[in-house]
Design an enzyme around this catalytic site. Structure first.
Site, PDB file in Angstrom:
ATOM      1  CB  CYS A 155      -0.946   0.097   1.194  1.00  0.00           C
ATOM      2  SG  CYS A 155      -2.211  -1.163   1.272  1.00  0.00           S
TER       3      CYS A 155
HETATM    4  N1  GLN Z   1      -2.992  -5.247   5.581  1.00  0.00           N
HETATM    5  C1  GLN Z   1      -3.746  -4.231   4.926  1.00  0.00           C
HETATM    6  C2  GLN Z   1      -4.619  -4.811   3.824  1.00  0.00           C
HETATM    7  O1  GLN Z   1      -4.640  -5.956   3.553  1.00  0.00           O
HETATM    8  C3  GLN Z   1      -2.849  -3.149   4.354  1.00  0.00           C
HETATM    9  C4  GLN Z   1      -2.070  -3.679   3.225  1.00  0.00           C
HETATM   10  C5  GLN Z   1      -0.927  -2.841   2.789  1.00  0.00           C
HETATM   11  O2  GLN Z   1      -0.392  -1.969   3.471  1.00  0.00           O
HETATM   12  N2  GLN Z   1      -0.506  -3.205   1.643  1.00  0.00           N
HETATM   13  O3  GLN Z   1      -5.319  -4.076   3.216  1.00  0.00           O
END
Ligand code: GLN
Length: 252
Positions: free
Chosen positions: A2
């Site tokens: 993300c």
């Molecule tokens: N764990 C969170 C999700 O699955 C954030 C993922 C991330 O930071 N890529 O959305």
């Protein structure tokens, strides 16, 4: 995993903030430059923003990549705001791919985003989850680690913590029982609180306002990296960064 982005400053079209910069959130969705985990952020996106005289933000979220939503690009061109929180998602394996799991999460005046993951989910954090009032657990926005973290943060905000205190508390409380990465962004439209805890975080205090983002949105010289295990707090004209102190027993 993300990439997320927050802005506070003079009102700007969403497209200027998210799409126009050379390495802005749009480009970060398919070609992030500083991402340590995951390669592409195509599992949905979300944008929250505040309109004048309304403390409750608007929120637009989809389960598709940000680059695939031509309608949002059009809306973003003609929608301006002085306070924005946006994210592009790379879903952690095992987490729901649905729109409900795309940040920002929202409650009242708040917008929240989590960049990272809780290792050992969900078993590692069962006790923390059980510490929440049942109504809060039942109201979880999605079957995803970030939604539980948001519920924990909200609990602290309701208890009277300032935004930064609430974030630091949850970083420490979760780190005490589970591994993981806990980069948070939180805003009420007037100030931004953010943690660097396991992934990259940068800020810039420009002429128009302050940007806090997972990575620089352009190659300008005025980006600052936030050291790991730090809390950043910002308003339209000021940015403060300080270390996150370890959780002491009396605050546990
Ligand atoms: N764990 C969170 C999700 O699955 C954030 C993922 C991330 O930071 N890529 O959305």
């Amino acid at each position: 995993m993300c990439r997320h982005f927050a802005y506070i400053g003079k009102p700007m079209p969403l497209a200027e903030l998210l799409f126009a910069p050379d390495h802005g959130l749009l480009e970060q969705s398919w070609a992030p430059r500083r991402q340590r985990y995951g390669t592409i952020n195509a599992d949905g996106f979300g944008v929250g923003w505040y309109a004048p005289d309304d403390p409750v933000p608007a929120r637009y979220r989809r389960a598709i990549p940000i680059w695939a939503d031509r309608s949002f690009a059009d809306v973003a061109r003609v929608t301006s705001s002085g306070a924005v929180l946006a994210a592009v998602r790379s879903a952690t394996p095992g987490m729901t791919p649905e729109e409900s799991a795309a940040a920002p999460y929202a409650h009242g005046p708040w917008l929240f985003s989590h960049n990272g993951r809780v290792e050992g989910w969900p078993h590692a954090v069962e006790e923390l989850a059980a510490s929440l009032p049942p109504a809060r657990l039942l109201a979880l926005e999605a079957q995803v680690d970030s939604a539980l973290l948001w519920a924990l943060v909200l609990e602290r905000l309701d208890a009277g913590d300032a935004a930064g205190e609430a974030l630091m508390h949850v970083v420490n409380a979760v780190s005490a029982v589970a591994g993981g990465r806990f980069n948070f962004l939180l805003t009420d439209g007037m100030a931004i609180a953010a943690t660097a805890a396991g992934d990259s975080l940068f800020w810039r205090n420009g002429t128009g306002g302050v940007v806090v983002a997972s990575e620089p949105c352009d190659d300008g010289p005025d980006w600052h990296q936030v050291p790991d295990r730090s809390l950043l707090t910002a308003t339209a004209g000021s940015v403060e960064v300080r270390p996150i102190p370890a959780l002491t027993k009396e605050h546990a």
